[in-house]
Design a protein around this motif. Structure first.
Motif, PDB file in Angstrom:
ATOM      1  N   ARG A 124       0.822  -1.216   0.000  1.00 56.26           N
ATOM      2  CA  ARG A 124       0.000   0.000   0.000  1.00 56.26           C
ATOM      3  C   ARG A 124       0.853   1.261   0.000  1.00 56.26           C
TER       4      ARG A 124
ATOM      5  N   GLY B 135      -2.375   5.085  -3.534  1.00 58.96           N
ATOM      6  CA  GLY B 135      -2.779   6.320  -2.865  1.00 58.96           C
ATOM      7  C   GLY B 135      -4.289   6.276  -2.724  1.00 58.96           C
ATOM      8  N   MET B 136      -4.805   6.689  -1.571  1.00 54.61           N
ATOM      9  CA  MET B 136      -6.259   6.635  -1.382  1.00 54.61           C
ATOM     10  C   MET B 136      -6.794   7.976  -0.932  1.00 54.61           C
ATOM     11  N   ILE B 137      -7.949   8.355  -1.482  1.00 58.35           N
ATOM     12  CA  ILE B 137      -8.672   9.496  -0.941  1.00 58.35           C
ATOM     13  C   ILE B 137     -10.108   9.072  -0.650  1.00 58.35           C
TER      14      ILE B 137
ATOM     15  N   ALA C 201      -5.592  15.945   0.898  1.00 56.47           N
ATOM     16  CA  ALA C 201      -5.663  14.477   0.886  1.00 56.47           C
ATOM     17  C   ALA C 201      -5.100  13.919  -0.421  1.00 56.47           C
TER      18      ALA C 201
ATOM     19  N   ARG D 184      -1.348  14.091  -0.204  1.00 55.43           N
ATOM     20  CA  ARG D 184      -0.872  12.982   0.640  1.00 55.43           C
ATOM     21  C   ARG D 184      -0.897  11.671  -0.134  1.00 55.43           C
ATOM     22  N   ALA D 185      -1.990  11.458  -0.898  1.00 58.63           N
ATOM     23  CA  ALA D 185      -2.124  10.209  -1.647  1.00 58.63           C
ATOM     24  C   ALA D 185      -1.041  10.070  -2.722  1.00 58.63           C
TER      25      ALA D 185
ATOM     26  N   LEU E 114      -4.249   5.425  -7.958  1.00 58.13           N
ATOM     27  CA  LEU E 114      -4.963   6.309  -7.036  1.00 58.13           C
ATOM     28  C   LEU E 114      -6.394   5.804  -6.898  1.00 58.13           C
TER      29      LEU E 114
ATOM     30  N   ALA F 105     -10.068   6.449  -5.273  1.00 58.27           N
ATOM     31  CA  ALA F 105     -10.864   7.547  -4.725  1.00 58.27           C
ATOM     32  C   ALA F 105     -12.255   7.022  -4.401  1.00 58.27           C
TER      33      ALA F 105
END
Ligand SMILES: Nc1ncnc2c1ncn2[C@@H]1O[C@H](COP(=O)(O)OP(=O)(O)O)[C@@H](O)[C@H]1O
Ligand SMILES: [Mg+2]
Length: 248
Positions: A83, A88-90, A153, A156-157, A165, A167
């Motif tokens: 991870r 990257g997660m939002i 965010a 950061r991701a 990415l 989302a």
């Protein structure tokens, strides 16, 4: 295309203790550089799908392969490392740390990945600059608007240059103007080559942001189509669609 897909799910099922499966035999693949909307009503399995791809959860059966890694076979440490390096997660509610400044929030993933503080700071400042948030680097998240928080965010991701990415309803808590701002940001990032999976229940958002829409109904893929009208904006009306099988 001869390249292996970035994401590949084969007959992937996720069952929780009771009730019907949250995900029921999903097979799909996503190429590097795509922006794909995952559309579906509440409870259709969208977040479950993202969680499996992020390695936050394991399928009950079937496989999840991302960038050549069998994510469903990773242990806890391997999954955390995967991870940090690749995802990257939002989220709808940003999930920022309220007691850290904007800059420190953005630096967190790099520091977890072992990047030195100086280098992490340099990259965070650069990312905040590119997202128009450099003036707010020393602010705390509560002082920012929803749209600004989502930009933080996103920064950061992107910190560890993720292959992917993810989302999950990223505009769900935003007013329409901030939502449009975030939508354009995702379009721009995809234009620069960022692969994006955008989970939403908003048909218009899907059609105007992603070039491909996968619709989930009761945990199964109901539709998988190309949106030709992407980026045309909401006034353009219903986009024409054709099955993805019809294109290369
Ligand atoms: N941790 C969990 N335990 C039990 N059931 C869950 C859990 N997470 C999700 N579900 C169930 O799985 C189904 C799909 O949920 P979810 O993936 O969150 O849907 P969506 O994101 O499309 O709203 C729902 O019926 C939900 O109640
Ligand atoms: Mg969800």
């Amino acid at each position: 295309m001869t390249n292996a897909p970035l994401i590949d799910l084969r007959d992937t099922t996720k069952k929780y203790d009771d009730g019907p499966p949250a995900l029921a035999g999903v097979t799909l693949s996503v190429a590097s550089g795509e922006c794909v909307a995952i559309l579906g009503h509440s409870g259709s399995g969208k977040s479950t799908l993202l969680n499996l791809i992020a390695g936050l959860d394991r399928p009950s059966s079937g496989s999840v392969t991302v960038d050549g890694t069998r994510v469903d076979r990773l242990g806890e440490a391997g999954s955390a490392k995967y991870r940090r390096a690749s995802i990257g997660m939002i989220f709808q509610f940003f999930n920022l740390l309220d007691d850290l400044t904007v800059l420190d929030n953005v630096m967190v993933p790099a520091q977890l990945a072992g990047m030195g503080k100086g280098e992490a700071k340099r990259r965070a400042v650069e990312l905040l600059g590119s997202l128009g948030m450099d003036r707010h680097a020393k602010a705390y998240p509560q002082r920012l608007s929803g749209g600004q928080r989502q930009r933080v965010a996103v920064a950061r991701a992107l910190m560890n240059k993720p292959a992917l990415l993810l989302a999950d309803e990223p505009t769900g808590a935003l007013d329409s103007s901030s939502a449009e701002d975030v939508r354009r940001l995702l379009l721009d990032l995809n234009g620069e080559g960022q692969t994006i999976l955008l989970v939403t229940h908003d048909v218009q958002l899907a059609a105007s942001t992603a070039r491909r829409t996968i619709e989930l109904v009761d945990g199964a893929v109901e539709r998988d189509v190309i949106n030709d009208g992407r980026g045309a904006g909401l006034a353009a009306g219903t986009p024409t669609t054709r099955p993805t099988g019809a294109v290369g």
